[in-house]
Design an enzyme around this catalytic site. Structure first.
Site, mmCIF file in Angstrom:
data_model
loop_
_atom_site.group_PDB
_atom_site.id
_atom_site.type_symbol
_atom_site.label_atom_id
_atom_site.label_comp_id
_atom_site.label_asym_id
_atom_site.label_seq_id
_atom_site.Cartn_x
_atom_site.Cartn_y
_atom_site.Cartn_z
ATOM 1 C CB SER A 1 -9.608 0.511 4.420
ATOM 2 O OG SER A 1 -10.046 -0.588 3.743
ATOM 3 N NE ARG B 1 -3.528 -2.510 0.578
ATOM 4 C CZ ARG B 1 -3.237 -3.721 -0.099
ATOM 5 N NH1 ARG B 1 -2.268 -3.732 -0.883
ATOM 6 N NH2 ARG B 1 -4.071 -4.557 0.235
ATOM 7 C CD GLU C 1 -6.280 2.293 2.766
ATOM 8 O OE1 GLU C 1 -5.949 1.352 3.216
ATOM 9 O OE2 GLU C 1 -7.085 2.453 1.464
HETATM 10 P P1 NAP Z 1 -9.602 -9.029 5.182
HETATM 11 O O1 NAP Z 1 -9.855 -9.996 3.961
HETATM 12 O O2 NAP Z 1 -10.454 -9.062 6.549
HETATM 13 O O3 NAP Z 1 -8.126 -9.004 5.787
HETATM 14 C C1 NAP Z 1 -7.504 -7.898 6.616
HETATM 15 C C2 NAP Z 1 -6.100 -8.250 6.879
HETATM 16 O O4 NAP Z 1 -5.709 -9.528 6.834
HETATM 17 C C3 NAP Z 1 -5.361 -7.627 5.326
HETATM 18 O O5 NAP Z 1 -4.303 -6.951 5.808
HETATM 19 C C4 NAP Z 1 -5.052 -8.871 4.692
HETATM 20 O O6 NAP Z 1 -3.995 -8.916 3.921
HETATM 21 C C5 NAP Z 1 -4.919 -9.832 5.770
HETATM 22 N N1 NAP Z 1 -5.180 -11.205 5.309
HETATM 23 C C6 NAP Z 1 -6.158 -11.743 5.383
HETATM 24 N N2 NAP Z 1 -5.884 -13.052 5.105
HETATM 25 C C7 NAP Z 1 -4.862 -13.280 4.914
HETATM 26 C C8 NAP Z 1 -3.910 -14.201 4.281
HETATM 27 N N3 NAP Z 1 -4.480 -15.705 4.134
HETATM 28 N N4 NAP Z 1 -2.578 -13.944 4.123
HETATM 29 C C9 NAP Z 1 -2.223 -12.748 4.534
HETATM 30 N N5 NAP Z 1 -2.589 -11.923 4.558
HETATM 31 C C10 NAP Z 1 -3.933 -11.967 4.909
HETATM 32 O O7 NAP Z 1 -9.545 -7.603 4.498
HETATM 33 P P2 NAP Z 1 -10.745 -6.471 3.998
HETATM 34 O O8 NAP Z 1 -10.546 -5.386 4.820
HETATM 35 O O9 NAP Z 1 -12.116 -7.205 3.834
HETATM 36 O O10 NAP Z 1 -10.273 -6.191 2.589
HETATM 37 C C11 NAP Z 1 -10.424 -7.201 1.644
HETATM 38 C C12 NAP Z 1 -9.193 -6.882 0.593
HETATM 39 O O11 NAP Z 1 -9.381 -5.515 0.133
HETATM 40 C C13 NAP Z 1 -7.830 -7.266 1.320
HETATM 41 O O12 NAP Z 1 -6.819 -7.784 0.556
HETATM 42 C C14 NAP Z 1 -7.601 -5.590 1.553
HETATM 43 O O13 NAP Z 1 -6.182 -5.498 1.651
HETATM 44 C C15 NAP Z 1 -8.211 -5.071 0.238
HETATM 45 N N6 NAP Z 1 -8.154 -3.581 0.399
HETATM 46 C C16 NAP Z 1 -7.385 -2.822 -0.330
HETATM 47 C C17 NAP Z 1 -7.616 -1.415 -0.163
HETATM 48 C C18 NAP Z 1 -6.551 -0.503 -0.555
HETATM 49 O O14 NAP Z 1 -5.803 -1.161 -1.578
HETATM 50 N N7 NAP Z 1 -6.437 0.584 -0.260
HETATM 51 C C19 NAP Z 1 -8.735 -0.796 0.688
HETATM 52 C C20 NAP Z 1 -9.432 -1.805 1.360
HETATM 53 C C21 NAP Z 1 -9.471 -3.175 1.519
HETATM 54 P P3 NAP Z 1 -3.971 -7.882 2.384
HETATM 55 O O15 NAP Z 1 -4.308 -6.510 2.816
HETATM 56 O O16 NAP Z 1 -2.471 -8.276 2.061
HETATM 57 O O17 NAP Z 1 -4.888 -8.516 1.478
#
Ligand code: NAP
Length: 348
Positions: free
Chosen positions: A235, A161, A336
């Site tokens: 987020s 990020r 963020e």
């Molecule tokens: P989530 O799936 O609840 O995950 C929360 C956190 O746990 C994130 O940091 C995610 O990593 C990590 N995580 C979950 N399972 C994992 C695994 N098996 N291995 C490694 N890391 C793991 O997240 P959420 O808030 O509902 O969002 C869903 C996805 O959208 C996530 O990938 C999140 O990063 C992404 N997202 C990105 C942005 C952005 O780019 N600004 C904003 C909102 C959400 P990761 O972040 O590496 O996936």
């Protein structure tokens, strides 16, 4: 160059918050960029790049400078999976077109709001894919060199990020176009457990896109005027990346459920901001008394404007949550969204 006065920022943000921008100009071509910066410089005004307003918290007092609304258009699908897209194109329109062609590389990034030009800034990522994995180069106006430059991906300092555009060189570059290398007829990225359980074996790009959209809709993370929980900036806090020692200290502070820790390159540990917030006493939908801002009812990571909210109330909720998480877990959550027009400390 056409410049508008006192443009209400609330109308240009997905949160629907923010007072007026003193000056606003639509940037429709690269040729207009040097002039726009010169215009701001001559009046000693701060220039502020603006995409789709989906990752911005703008203050109630507005912004006392010149907003450069990046509306440059154009997408070229070139031979062998190359794609050149202008900064003002909608990110999800680009993903839609790539998936429709059967070109792999951005399917897990379906449904992310915002513009093409904003995607490299925080290296947007989701469900096991990051935009940096398909970026070849970024074209930008360099305010130091007073020239257009092309930065190859290795020169963009992409990390989780982050990039040089929101790091060491924040405010230096104005991104005008991004070139991608996709994989025609390539297989989708299926790495994320939450996604894997929702697609058939050997899923197509279109099936992965559909599953990602369903997941995002379930968390109100799709722009949808009919969904009151989608009136957010996505987020609101970054998932913290901790040193190995800080990760161990976090675990040691637990007296029950263990915080998730995912190993990162360099020995660091990433944890979940949502988990920390929930385990600091905040439930989905939490709202401070007499505030028009609340946590999403689907996901504690999003702050939602319930309709009557103000940016000041969003700042108050952000401060409240940051203080509680820090008191319980000794982790300082970082915001963020880009904060516009706030003074130091106003957000905690
Ligand atoms: P989530 O799936 O609840 O995950 C929360 C956190 O746990 C994130 O940091 C995610 O990593 C990590 N995580 C979950 N399972 C994992 C695994 N098996 N291995 C490694 N890391 C793991 O997240 P959420 O808030 O509902 O969002 C869903 C996805 O959208 C996530 O990938 C999140 O990063 C992404 N997202 C990105 C942005 C952005 O780019 N600004 C904003 C909102 C959400 P990761 O972040 O590496 O996936």
């Amino acid at each position: 160059m056409e410049v508008l006065d006192n443009v209400p920022l609330a109308a240009h943000t997905t949160l629907g918050l923010g007072g007026p921008a003193r000056y606003w100009t639509d940037v429709t071509s690269e040729a207009g960029i040097p002039e726009a910066f010169a215009w701001a410089e001559k009046r000693r005004l701060e220039p502020l790049p603006w995409g789709a307003g989906s990752n911005i918290l703008a203050a109630d007092c507005g912004f006392d400078g010149l907003v450069l609304h990046m509306v440059l258009r154009g997408v070229d699908f070139l031979p062998a999976g190359r794609v050149l897209a202008a900064a003002g194109e909608g990110w999800d329109s680009l993903v839609t077109a790539a998936v429709a062609r059967g070109w792999a590389g951005m399917e897990c990034l379906s449904g992310i709001p915002g513009s093409v030009g904003a995607a490299p800034v925080q290296n947007v990522g989701a469900y096991g894919q990051e935009v940096s994995q398909s970026i070849v180069r970024v074209r930008a106006w360099d305010r130091h060199a007073h020239a257009f430059v092309e930065l190859a991906a290795p020169d963009c300092a992409f990390a989780y990020r982050s990039s040089r555009f929101n790091g060491a060189d924040r405010s230096r570059f104005l991104i005008t176009a991004v070139e991608f290398q996709l994989r025609p007829a390539g297989a989708p990225a299926l790495r994320y457990p939450e996604l894997l359980t929702r697609v058939p074996p050997a899923a197509s790009l279109a099936e992965v896109r559909a599953a990602v959209l369903t997941l995002r809709r379930g968390k109100s993370m799709l722009l949808d005027p009919a969904d009151p929980d989608a009136r957010s900036a996505g987020s609101f806090f970054k998932n913290p990346v901790l040193s190995a020692g800080a990760g161990a200290a976090l675990t040691a502070r637990s007296d029950g459920a263990m915080p998730p820790l995912y190993p990162q390159p360099g020995g660091n540990m990433k944890t979940s901001a949502a988990w920390l917030i929930e385990h600091s006493g905040f439930a989905k939908g939490f709202q401070l008394p007499e505030s028009g801002i609340r946590l999403s009812r689907k996901h504690v990571l999003a702050l939602v404007n319930a309709g009557s909210g103000t940016a000041g109330q969003a700042a108050a909720l952000a401060r409240h949550i940051r203080a509680a998480v820090e008191a319980r877990w000794s982790v300082r959550l970082e915001l963020e969204p880009v904060a516009v027009g706030f003074s130091l400390g106003e957000l905690g």
